[in-house]
Design an enzyme around this catalytic site. Structure first.
Site, PDB file in Angstrom:
ATOM      1  N   ASN A 101       0.726   0.216   6.094  1.00  0.00           N
ATOM      2  CA  ASN A 101       1.222  -0.609   4.997  1.00  0.00           C
ATOM      3  C   ASN A 101       1.976  -1.773   5.613  1.00  0.00           C
ATOM      4  O   ASN A 101       2.901  -1.547   6.393  1.00  0.00           O
ATOM      5  CB  ASN A 101       2.153   0.239   4.105  1.00  0.00           C
ATOM      6  N   GLY A 102       1.570  -3.005   5.303  1.00  0.00           N
ATOM      7  CA  GLY A 102       2.240  -4.174   5.883  1.00  0.00           C
ATOM      8  C   GLY A 102       1.210  -5.176   6.345  1.00  0.00           C
ATOM      9  O   GLY A 102       0.037  -5.087   5.991  1.00  0.00           O
ATOM     10  N   HIS A 116       8.995 -32.022 -26.096  1.00  0.00           N
ATOM     11  CA  HIS A 116       8.730 -32.894 -24.938  1.00  0.00           C
ATOM     12  C   HIS A 116       7.346 -32.661 -24.347  1.00  0.00           C
ATOM     13  O   HIS A 116       7.100 -33.017 -23.201  1.00  0.00           O
ATOM     14  CB  HIS A 116       9.817 -32.693 -23.874  1.00  0.00           C
ATOM     15  N   ARG A 134       1.457   1.447  -6.118  1.00  0.00           N
ATOM     16  CA  ARG A 134       1.660   0.493  -5.028  1.00  0.00           C
ATOM     17  C   ARG A 134       0.393  -0.274  -4.667  1.00  0.00           C
ATOM     18  O   ARG A 134       0.442  -1.253  -3.910  1.00  0.00           O
ATOM     19  CB  ARG A 134       2.163   1.219  -3.775  1.00  0.00           C
ATOM     20  N   CYS A 150       0.867  -1.183   0.000  1.00  0.00           N
ATOM     21  CA  CYS A 150       0.000   0.000   0.000  1.00  0.00           C
ATOM     22  C   CYS A 150       0.901   1.230   0.000  1.00  0.00           C
ATOM     23  O   CYS A 150       2.108   1.138   0.162  1.00  0.00           O
ATOM     24  CB  CYS A 150      -0.852   0.011   1.251  1.00  0.00           C
ATOM     25  N   LYS A 165       3.077  -2.862  -7.564  1.00  0.00           N
ATOM     26  CA  LYS A 165       4.436  -2.727  -8.100  1.00  0.00           C
ATOM     27  C   LYS A 165       5.436  -3.609  -7.362  1.00  0.00           C
ATOM     28  O   LYS A 165       6.274  -4.245  -7.969  1.00  0.00           O
ATOM     29  CB  LYS A 165       4.859  -1.255  -8.030  1.00  0.00           C
ATOM     30  N   GLU A 167       0.778 -10.270 -17.636  1.00  0.00           N
ATOM     31  CA  GLU A 167       0.403  -9.371 -16.547  1.00  0.00           C
ATOM     32  C   GLU A 167      -0.343  -8.132 -17.009  1.00  0.00           C
ATOM     33  O   GLU A 167      -1.135  -7.586 -16.254  1.00  0.00           O
ATOM     34  CB  GLU A 167       1.613  -9.002 -15.669  1.00  0.00           C
ATOM     35  N   LYS A 219       5.378 -10.506 -19.371  1.00  0.00           N
ATOM     36  CA  LYS A 219       4.910  -9.154 -19.725  1.00  0.00           C
ATOM     37  C   LYS A 219       3.522  -9.225 -20.350  1.00  0.00           C
ATOM     38  O   LYS A 219       2.647  -8.434 -20.001  1.00  0.00           O
ATOM     39  CB  LYS A 219       5.846  -8.462 -20.735  1.00  0.00           C
ATOM     40  N   TRP A 227      -3.638  -1.959  -1.381  1.00  0.00           N
ATOM     41  CA  TRP A 227      -3.604  -3.232  -2.101  1.00  0.00           C
ATOM     42  C   TRP A 227      -4.043  -4.271  -1.070  1.00  0.00           C
ATOM     43  O   TRP A 227      -3.325  -4.548  -0.116  1.00  0.00           O
ATOM     44  CB  TRP A 227      -2.199  -3.529  -2.623  1.00  0.00           C
ATOM     45  N   GLU A 258      10.405 -13.844 -19.803  1.00  0.00           N
ATOM     46  CA  GLU A 258      10.074 -12.446 -19.516  1.00  0.00           C
ATOM     47  C   GLU A 258       9.028 -11.911 -20.506  1.00  0.00           C
ATOM     48  O   GLU A 258       8.093 -11.207 -20.111  1.00  0.00           O
ATOM     49  CB  GLU A 258      11.368 -11.605 -19.544  1.00  0.00           C
TER      50      GLU A 258
HETATM   51  O1  M6R Z   1      10.844  -5.090  -6.823  1.00  0.00           O
HETATM   52  P1  M6R Z   1      11.238  -6.491  -7.245  1.00  0.00           P
HETATM   53  O2  M6R Z   1      12.164  -6.485  -8.395  1.00  0.00           O
HETATM   54  O3  M6R Z   1      11.774  -7.308  -6.103  1.00  0.00           O
HETATM   55  O4  M6R Z   1       9.884  -7.166  -7.689  1.00  0.00           O
HETATM   56  C1  M6R Z   1       9.848  -8.501  -8.087  1.00  0.00           C
HETATM   57  C2  M6R Z   1       8.573  -8.832  -8.848  1.00  0.00           C
HETATM   58  O5  M6R Z   1       7.448  -8.609  -8.036  1.00  0.00           O
HETATM   59  C3  M6R Z   1       8.448  -7.973 -10.105  1.00  0.00           C
HETATM   60  O6  M6R Z   1       9.568  -8.128 -10.928  1.00  0.00           O
HETATM   61  C4  M6R Z   1       7.182  -8.363 -10.911  1.00  0.00           C
HETATM   62  O7  M6R Z   1       7.298  -9.660 -11.383  1.00  0.00           O
HETATM   63  C5  M6R Z   1       6.970  -7.358 -12.039  1.00  0.00           C
HETATM   64  N1  M6R Z   1       5.707  -6.715 -11.887  1.00  0.00           N
HETATM   65  C6  M6R Z   1       6.938  -7.966 -13.390  1.00  0.00           C
HETATM   66  O8  M6R Z   1       6.770  -7.010 -14.368  1.00  0.00           O
END
Ligand code: M6R
Length: 620
Positions: free
Chosen positions: A101-102, A516, A27, A2, A615, A500, A497, A75, A493
């Site tokens: 937050n937490g 396989h 966040r 958050c 994020k 998400e 992308k 969040w 990756e």
């Molecule tokens: O802040 P971080 O790099 O530790 O975050 C890790 C993942 O949560 C982050 O890379 C996430 O997978 C991204 N949203 C992907 O785009």
């Protein structure tokens, strides 16, 4: 995770808090809320489900005056995203309001105790338990609020960054942190100015007003007074000396700069961001890498039995590329671990192990817990983070910042290429100390890495029209991404992308694994993205493409400029300039980022704030 904002000073707090919430919206964006004390000492809490703009709409007719306030963008963890569960939460007497937050892990036990003492709860949140606990401590001990916060936090298990308003004292904000970040901005320090304080989960809500900040440390409590005085204590009420720091972020880094989304801006920023990342770490004249983080601890790397790279999500993909490079260049075995798995195993750690933690935010709860575990077991911890002063950066014993500037889009783009570049610099720096590369190869690799920002610009300039092409894929239900060697993590990756931000299911595989099992999925409806540079295992990847082609799959390829063989086999081609195998991911990922961006835009998705995501994941 958050976002928290706070303000006390002579200005109207509402505008500052709302602007701050917009900056922190990356966040979390399930709900938002604000608490203000007006000139009549009335404490008002306003909340709305959804984005900050929904909160703004809902308060249009309300009294939002006041020069002190706290605010929150959520969040959801405990309790579904709705108005009741949104922060701030009142205490039972409605004299206190708190944002958090937490996660308070023992909130159920605390709640049971409070219920026995007659407390009632409106929400399902752990946060309401905390504000009630603080009020209970104040009443039962007959102490002042600051003492009550100390007492309450001593009983809390879990992570928190909190800010509290007290209706009976409109001249101070009390805040505290453990495990979740919190920054105090100190403004109005010049002669003739009125003192003011800001609070933020990161620097983005603060930088517009002041660059003077204090990063609160774990288990610190700060009292911010309207007269400009402030005091930091620890949970045992022992006074702490604040360390004033100057922020390095500029305001334009936090704006979209004419782009429709932060993600697109951040994709296009990569050549410049990588130039900064490489910066003075490469001596261009001598073609040499200088990384003080490695030089200062070279004995650790010289005697390292192995390196463990720990990360999550996109950072884990970058870590995999780092493994391939460090093993090749520095001849040290490297294991790549998901932090969330590592922390709950009983991993074997040797005292001569080095752990590299890769994290954009530097706040990911699992990565933080993994490095604490490895540290306890005697490993040397090296951080690769973007956010300066973040928890992982501070917990690490040494490290290298990726220096790509703030990344606001939830989908990581420039942080990925910054991480791959930094891990390459680390591999080269260790190789230099260990003398595992010939001078000729070392110099050639350093030189080529230095050329990458220019080649990235070429790649962006020569892959126009992806927006039109992407329209064709909006109705697809699945995608497959394939790559081999250094490009297998790029396939992972690219798939992440797409998933998400467009919500299309996508899987990345090592190209040769297709036969396989996954090849059974291929038919005329299945787009298959293949990273096929004219390097390394080129011929084998061409065979993999033929196998898909003969099952009528649609081929979208990433090829080296001038390669006609794969172009002819493909339904669509992205081009990249030639580079060494180890640096292909830095170029090949760019068109894949753009592809996912434009497919998501064509599907009308909220690219910068995809559903269910935040994020960085600062909770388990
Ligand atoms: O802040 P971080 O790099 O530790 O975050 C890790 C993942 O949560 C982050 O890379 C996430 O997978 C991204 N949203 C992907 O785009």
């Amino acid at each position: 995770m958050c976002g928290i904002v706070g303000y006390i000073g002579s200005k109207e707090a509402y505008e500052i808090l709302i602007k701050g919430l917009h900056r922190l919206e990356y966040r979390g964006y399930d709900s938002a809320g604000i608490a203000l004390i007006n000139g009549n000492r009335e404490l008002s809490v306003y909340k709305a489900k959804g984005k900050v703009s929904a909160l703004e709409d809902s308060v249009a007719e309300k009294d939002t005056t006041g020069t002190i306030g706290i605010a929150h963008t959520r969040w959801a963890t405990h309790g579904e995203p709705n108005v009741v569960n949104a922060h701030p939460h009142y205490s039972q007497s409605k004299t206190l309001a708190l944002v958090h937050n937490g996660i308070i892990e023992n909130y159920k036990t605390l709640r049971e105790v409070l219920v026995k003492h007659g407390y009632k709860f409106d929400s399902e949140t752990d946060t309401e338990v905390l504000v009630e606990l603080i009020e209970y401590m104040k009443e039962s001990h007959g102490c002042d609020l600051v003492r009550a916060v100390h007492l309450a936090l001593k009983n809390v298990v879990g992570a928190y960054a909190i800010a509290i308003l007290d209706k009976n004292n409109p001249n101070r904000i009390i805040a505290a942190r453990k495990g979740s970040p919190l920054i105090v901005g100190i403004g109005g320090t010049k002669e003739g100015e009125t003192p003011e304080f800001f609070l933020g989960s990161d620097a983005t809500p603060i930088i517009e007003y002041t660059d003077q900040v204090v990063y609160l440390k774990d288990e610190e409590i700060v009292v911010l007074n309207r007269d400009g005085s402030y005091e930091i204590t620890n949970l045992n009420n022992v006074q702490q000396t604040p360390q004033l720091q100057t922020l390095q972020v500029s305001l334009d880094q936090l704006e979209k700069g004419g782009y429709p989304h932060f993600m697109l801006k951040e994709i296009h920023e990569q050549p410049k961001a990588l130039r900064t990342c490489i910066g003075s770490r490469i001596n261009k004249r001598q073609k040499d890498v200088i990384l003080s983080g490695i030089i200062d601890h070279k004995d650790k790397f010289l005697k390292a039995r192995r390196i463990i790279i720990c990360a999550c999500g996109t950072s884990w993909h970058a870590a995999l590329i780092g493994k391939y490079f460090i093993e090749e260049a520095a001849h040290i075995p490297v294991e790549v671990e998901y932090a969330s798995e590592f922390r709950y195993r009983n991993p074997v750690i040797f005292p001569d192990d080095v752990m590299i933690a890769v994290s954009q935010s530097g706040e990911t709860a699992d990565t933080l817990a993994a490095i604490k575990l490895a540290k306890e077991k005697g490993a040397f911890i090296y951080g690769v983070c973007n956010v300066i002063g973040s928890s992982i950066a501070r917990e690490a014993e040494s490290g290298t910042y990726i220096h790509v500037g703030p990344e606001i889009g939830v989908a990581s783009t420039k942080a990925f290429t910054g991480q791959v570049t930094t891990l390459s610099l680390i591999g080269l720096a260790i190789a230099k100390e260990k003398k595992t590369l010939s001078d000729e190869i070392y110099t050639m690799l350093v030189d080529e890495l230095n050329n990458i920002p220019e080649k990235m610009q070429w790649t962006l300039d020569n892959n126009k029209g992806i927006d039109n092409f992407a329209q064709m894929f909006t109705y697809c239900k699945n995608f497959i991404y394939l790559g081999r060697g250094y490009n297998y993590p790029v396939a992972l990756e690219g798939a992440l992308k797409l998933k998400e931000i467009s919500y299309i299911h996508a899987e990345g595989y090592p190209a040769a694994e297709m036969k396989h099992g996954p090849i059974a999925l291929v038919d005329e409806e299945m787009p298959v993205v293949v990273i096929a540079p004219k390097r390394g295992m080129y011929d084998k990847v061409v065979s993999n493409i033929q196998e898909i082609k003969s099952r009528k799959g649609k081929i979208i390829s990433v090829v080296t400029e001038g390669d006609e063989t794969v172009r002819v086999l493909s339904d669509y081609c992205f081009v990249i300039p030639d580079t060494r195998d180890c640096f292909v991911p830095l170029l090949a990922v760019l068109p894949l980022q753009l592809l996912s961006y434009y497919v998501a835009v064509a599907k009308g998705r909220n690219v910068d704030q995809p559903r269910n995501l935040a994020k960085s994941v600062t909770v388990e």
